[in-house]
Design a protein around this motif. Structure first.
Motif, PDB file in Angstrom:
ATOM      1  N   PRO B 306       0.857  -1.184   0.000  1.00 53.93           N
ATOM      2  CA  PRO B 306       0.000   0.000   0.000  1.00 53.93           C
ATOM      3  C   PRO B 306       0.898   1.240   0.000  1.00 53.93           C
ATOM      4  N   THR B 307       0.373   2.361  -0.445  1.00 51.38           N
ATOM      5  CA  THR B 307       1.089   3.611  -0.214  1.00 51.38           C
ATOM      6  C   THR B 307       0.725   4.079   1.182  1.00 51.38           C
ATOM      7  N   GLY B 308       1.444   5.106   1.655  1.00 51.07           N
ATOM      8  CA  GLY B 308       1.118   5.631   2.982  1.00 51.07           C
ATOM      9  C   GLY B 308       1.472   7.098   3.039  1.00 51.07           C
ATOM     10  N   GLY B 309       1.271   7.713   4.202  1.00 55.56           N
ATOM     11  CA  GLY B 309       1.740   9.077   4.402  1.00 55.56           C
ATOM     12  C   GLY B 309       0.703  10.158   4.207  1.00 55.56           C
ATOM     13  N   GLY B 310       1.172  11.412   4.089  1.00 54.41           N
ATOM     14  CA  GLY B 310       0.282  12.567   4.166  1.00 54.41           C
ATOM     15  C   GLY B 310       0.155  13.377   2.895  1.00 54.41           C
ATOM     16  N   ASN B 311      -1.027  13.997   2.737  1.00 50.69           N
ATOM     17  CA  ASN B 311      -1.363  14.861   1.605  1.00 50.69           C
ATOM     18  C   ASN B 311      -1.615  16.293   2.071  1.00 50.69           C
ATOM     19  N   PHE B 312      -1.508  17.236   1.139  1.00 51.70           N
ATOM     20  CA  PHE B 312      -1.957  18.605   1.378  1.00 51.70           C
ATOM     21  C   PHE B 312      -3.470  18.685   1.192  1.00 51.70           C
ATOM     22  N   HIS B 313      -4.136  19.432   2.103  1.00 51.22           N
ATOM     23  CA  HIS B 313      -5.569  19.697   1.941  1.00 51.22           C
ATOM     24  C   HIS B 313      -5.805  21.188   2.132  1.00 51.22           C
ATOM     25  N   VAL B 314      -6.743  21.763   1.363  1.00 46.96           N
ATOM     26  CA  VAL B 314      -7.094  23.172   1.522  1.00 46.96           C
ATOM     27  C   VAL B 314      -8.489  23.236   2.143  1.00 46.96           C
ATOM     28  N   PHE B 315      -8.627  24.096   3.164  1.00 45.10           N
ATOM     29  CA  PHE B 315      -9.866  24.096   3.941  1.00 45.10           C
ATOM     30  C   PHE B 315     -10.916  25.059   3.411  1.00 45.10           C
ATOM     31  N   LYS B 316     -12.166  24.673   3.650  1.00 49.14           N
ATOM     32  CA  LYS B 316     -13.291  25.358   3.071  1.00 49.14           C
ATOM     33  C   LYS B 316     -13.495  26.758   3.634  1.00 49.14           C
ATOM     34  N   ARG B 317     -13.164  26.941   4.914  1.00 56.25           N
ATOM     35  CA  ARG B 317     -13.509  28.220   5.521  1.00 56.25           C
ATOM     36  C   ARG B 317     -12.717  29.369   4.885  1.00 56.25           C
ATOM     37  N   ALA B 318     -11.625  29.072   4.149  1.00 59.03           N
ATOM     38  CA  ALA B 318     -10.805  30.136   3.569  1.00 59.03           C
ATOM     39  C   ALA B 318     -11.593  30.959   2.562  1.00 59.03           C
ATOM     40  N   THR B 319     -11.273  32.274   2.457  1.00 57.66           N
ATOM     41  CA  THR B 319     -11.888  33.144   1.448  1.00 57.66           C
ATOM     42  C   THR B 319     -11.291  32.811   0.085  1.00 57.66           C
ATOM     43  N   ALA B 320     -11.909  33.343  -0.967  1.00 55.09           N
ATOM     44  CA  ALA B 320     -11.430  33.077  -2.330  1.00 55.09           C
ATOM     45  C   ALA B 320      -9.959  33.452  -2.458  1.00 55.09           C
ATOM     46  N   GLU B 321      -9.626  34.602  -1.858  1.00 53.89           N
ATOM     47  CA  GLU B 321      -8.253  35.090  -1.941  1.00 53.89           C
ATOM     48  C   GLU B 321      -7.289  34.129  -1.226  1.00 53.89           C
ATOM     49  N   ARG B 323      -7.810  30.979  -0.616  1.00 52.58           N
ATOM     50  CA  ARG B 323      -7.738  29.708  -1.344  1.00 52.58           C
ATOM     51  C   ARG B 323      -6.739  29.795  -2.483  1.00 52.58           C
ATOM     52  N   GLU B 324      -6.758  30.945  -3.161  1.00 53.62           N
ATOM     53  CA  GLU B 324      -5.827  31.115  -4.268  1.00 53.62           C
ATOM     54  C   GLU B 324      -4.394  31.074  -3.762  1.00 53.62           C
ATOM     55  N   ALA B 325      -4.167  31.768  -2.635  1.00 54.11           N
ATOM     56  CA  ALA B 325      -2.830  31.781  -2.040  1.00 54.11           C
ATOM     57  C   ALA B 325      -2.434  30.368  -1.604  1.00 54.11           C
ATOM     58  N   ALA B 326      -3.408  29.632  -1.030  1.00 54.78           N
ATOM     59  CA  ALA B 326      -3.140  28.266  -0.570  1.00 54.78           C
ATOM     60  C   ALA B 326      -2.746  27.380  -1.745  1.00 54.78           C
ATOM     61  N   MET B 327      -3.465  27.557  -2.858  1.00 54.20           N
ATOM     62  CA  MET B 327      -3.169  26.791  -4.069  1.00 54.20           C
ATOM     63  C   MET B 327      -1.731  27.060  -4.514  1.00 54.20           C
ATOM     64  N   LYS B 328      -1.338  28.355  -4.517  1.00 53.11           N
ATOM     65  CA  LYS B 328       0.036  28.707  -4.910  1.00 53.11           C
ATOM     66  C   LYS B 328       1.047  28.021  -4.001  1.00 53.11           C
ATOM     67  N   PHE B 329       0.731  28.029  -2.711  1.00 48.86           N
ATOM     68  CA  PHE B 329       1.653  27.451  -1.731  1.00 48.86           C
ATOM     69  C   PHE B 329       1.818  25.945  -1.959  1.00 48.86           C
ATOM     70  N   VAL B 330       0.703  25.248  -2.124  1.00 48.73           N
ATOM     71  CA  VAL B 330       0.765  23.796  -2.319  1.00 48.73           C
ATOM     72  C   VAL B 330       1.513  23.470  -3.602  1.00 48.73           C
TER      73      VAL B 330
END
Lengths: 298, 430
Positions: B306-321, B323-330
């Motif tokens: 199996p694979t294992g380990g952790g993923n990046f997730h972006v949370f819903k409560r963030a504003t559009a702005e 979320r965009e910044a989070a996307m850039k970061f990931v």
């Protein structure tokens, strides 16, 4: 307006009395009664999720509980754990107290040594014992190795894991209870013992007929504490076994933690909490209505 | 219990307020980033440095990395904060928590965040093996970051001493047993001094078990996370094999084997072959006082892990702005060059084929080829066990596995019980 039997002054005194009680009553209601009632109320609902609101399901959680093998295992483990910790830790505490109460050399140090487990943080204690129990590397297996005995996986085998946890708990509790016995022993007037000695009573008779009955109120207090602790101790499980293997060391409170915080099923956790609450309430009732009257030696 | 819940919520909310007050300037977009640490090494420093480097390249965004304990601590913190209305913007969480996060309505799929063709191309760039735990219902909910597989480590000295070819690890289940018999050593009194093979089973036995089931050619769950197949004959057969290693063949310790002490057993020559995560590679490389090898796991009907380990997730409560910044970061954090550096520093598998093509990675594996084993094994990899109510279903399986390994239940009985429990838990999701 109806007249107060004690007149106006009596009414004022009653109000005064209630006002004095108010702070304690508020605290009791806010931190004991309200949470208990709220827990019961929540146990009648499903757990709300982000995309599913809570729904009233009545006694469903309690029906699930009856059909839940892990709950029964945890309950059974808890009873074994209680039986395995309460009496041995009390007996050990009494023996230790009798010993360090006698006039022996290095008595202060001995008392300190017995009390050490109590002042150590439980997680640290559990880590030390985890090392003792580690197969091959641990203290116990090193000792067994000296006699050519094979390694035993103390915490990794269903037969020994609960016993291993019980040993840690008894070790931890006995030192604490010893303090109460020590205090009680020092309250017993020495004349009683001396009188018995003059009557020609043996050491055993003096203990059994004089000291032991006079220690009964303390024993009752310690017994209640030990019983509550048996259903409350949970921290060492996080370090030692995490409830495993296959729930062999899962206790009620640990299972409540798992359901509540690992599975986020707060409704079911609330139902489990009600079971624990009623168990402890039964213990309290037993104490007040039955044991209390039996032990006081007057 | 309620008291405890609301108390914790308040503490978590309080912490959240403290964090947001600390980060005041209105011009910059502030991101809170929770991450767990699950392997050895100066991981917090590496992450802080990466965040600082990101800020330098993106002046309008400020990232606040928050070390949040183990994976388990992190999901507890994130969900508590989420319920209190104060989730982080970005978090690394176990890929297997995907369904839990969806059920809590806590995260947004990356499909909604990807705006350009370039974004969509980036989402296609990861190893498909890692995407199996990132996608469900046609959406991508997590982006691979600190991912791993199970691999086999073997002690070449002990192989030589047992008369085996030190360069050839066992290739099949049968060979593992044969090699194990030769490698297991007993002293005069019959006490085992070296075990042939050791597969840990504390904490998350299901993960190691999945190596055997995958090799037996069976999957443990469906991709919707609503069904499990614990009582299939192949699953029972896989468990029988694991149990037989100790009970029938005597080449594996009995009872539950500790995950934490398994690498130490390997260093101390108490185990000749161990199964553990590729994430332990750097640790073992630094501590083994002998020549060791890293190999793909032996095959049953086929190879598998199996694979294992952790993923990046972006949370819903963030504003559009945000979320965009989070996307850039990931996107920045998982770019090939960064993925290569991260893999070298930690031992995790670099998550995209492009990362393996960077000069940094090429230079590293030219000198030390062991990391390529995990990459090559990815073609045989399946998704790590993950369903709705994941922790609970996983516990049902873990309990069954431990019951069989400690001998309180037969493999068949243990797996039937686990399946019945999983059925009960998953019924509301079908």
């Amino acid at each position: 307006m109806t007249a107060h039997p004690l007149g106006n002054g009596g009414r004022l005194a009653a109000i005064h009395g209630w006002l004095l009680l108010l702070p304690a009553a508020v605290l009791l209601a806010a931190f004991t009664h309200y949470p208990a009632v709220a827990t019961f109320w929540h146990s009648l609902f499903t757990t709300p999720r982000g995309n599913r609101p809570a729904r009233f399901i009545g006694a469903d959680h309690y029906r699930d509980l009856l059909a839940d093998p892990i709950f029964w295992t945890a309950l059974q483990n808890n009873l074994v754990f209680a039986a395995g910790t309460i009496l041995p830790s009390i007996a050990l505490a009494m023996a230790m107290a009798l010993w360090v109460n006698a006039r022996i050399a290095g008595r202060g140090l001995l008392r300190l040594a017995y009390f050490t487990p109590t002042v150590l943080p439980m997680i640290a204690v559990a880590n030390i014992w985890l090392f003792f129990y580690t197969p091959d590397y641990g203290l116990f297996d090193q000792l067994r190795g000296l006699f050519g005995l094979p390694a035993v996986n103390w915490l990794g085998s269903g037969d020994t894991a609960l016993g291993a946890v019980i040993v840690v708990t008894v070790w931890k509790e006995a030192g604490f209870f010893m303090i109460f016995y020590l205090a009680a022993l020092q309250q017993i007037p020495p004349e009683l013992g001396e009188a018995a000695q003059l009557e020609g009573a043996s050491r055993w008779q003096r203990f059994w007929r004089v000291t032991f009955p006079l220690l009964m109120p303390t024993t009752l207090f310690v017994l209640i504490n030990a019983t509550i602790n048996a259903f409350r101790l949970v921290d060492h499980l996080f370090v030692l076994t995490r409830g495993g293997p296959d729930n062999a060391t899962s206790l009620l409170l640990y299972y409540i933690y798992e359901v509540g915080f690992k599975f986020w099923d707060q409704g079911y956790a609330a139902a489990l909490t009600m079971v624990l609450l009623s168990l402890l309430a039964t213990v309290a009732l037993l104490k007040f209505f039955w044991l209390e009257r039996k032990v006081h030696y007057q | 219990m309620r008291k405890l819940f609301s108390g914790l919520n308040q503490i978590a909310a309080g912490l959240g307020i403290a964090l947001s007050v600390a980060a005041t300037p209105a011009v910059a977009t502030d991101l809170t980033f929770f991450y767990p640490v699950a392997v050895g090494g100066p991981v917090t420093k590496i992450v802080d440095d990466m965040a600082a480097a990101f800020e330098k390249e993106h002046p309008g965004i400020r990232v606040k990395p928050v070390y949040s304990g183990s994976y388990q601590d992190t999901i507890t913190k994130v969900l508590t904060a989420s319920k209190g209305g104060d989730a982080p913007h970005v978090s690394v969480l176990l890929s297997t928590d995907m369904y839990t996060l969806i059920d809590e309505d806590a995260i947004v799929p990356f499909d909604e965040l990807a705006r350009s063709d370039e974004d969509r191309a980036w989402m296609q760039g990861f190893f498909p093996g890692f995407m199996k735990n990132s996608q469900t219902g046609g959406k991508t909910w997590g982006i691979p970051f600190q991912r791993s597989t199970v691999v086999m480590y073997w002690n070449k000295d002990l192989f030589k001493a047992a008369g085996l070819d030190p360069e050839r690890p066992p290739q099949t289940w049968q060979e593992l047993v044969d090699y194990g018999r030769k490698l297991t050593q007993r002293d005069a009194s019959g006490k085992v001094t070296t075990w042939g093979v050791q597969v840990p089973s504390s904490g998350f036995p299901y993960w190691l078990f999945q190596t055997f089931t995958t090799q037996a050619g069976v999957e443990l769950m469906n991709t919707a996370g609503t069904e499990t197949y614990f009582d299939k004959p192949e699953v029972i057969e896989a468990l029988q094999y694991w149990v037989d290693l100790s009970r029938k063949h005597g080449v594996h310790p009995q009872g539950v084997v500790e995950w934490g002490t398994t690498p130490k057993d390997f260093f101390e020559r108490k185990a000749a072959i161990i199964y553990t995560t590729t994430g332990n590679l750097t640790n073992i490389r630094n501590n083994a006082g002998f020549d060791f090898g890293v190999a793909m796991l032996p095959a049953g009907k086929q190879r598998g892990t199996p694979t294992g380990g952790g993923n990046f997730h972006v949370f819903k409560r963030a504003t559009a702005e945000e979320r965009e910044a989070a996307m850039k970061f990931v996107k920045w954090m998982t770019a090939p060059q960064r993925a290569a550096e991260w893999a070298i520093a930690t031992g995790y598998v670099a998550v995209s084929p492009a990362a393996w093509e960077t000069d940094t990675m090429k230079k590293y594996v030219a000198d030390f080829p062991a990391p390529t084993v995990a990459r090559d094994q990815l073609q045989y990899a399946v998704a790590e066990l993950s369903t709705h109510e994941n922790q609970r279903v996983t516990k049902a399986l873990n309990d069954g596995l431990q019951a069989a390994l400690t001998g309180t239940k037969t493999p068949a009985q243990a797996m039937q019980d686990a399946q019945r429990e999983a059925e009960r838990i998953l019924r509301p999701y079908r």
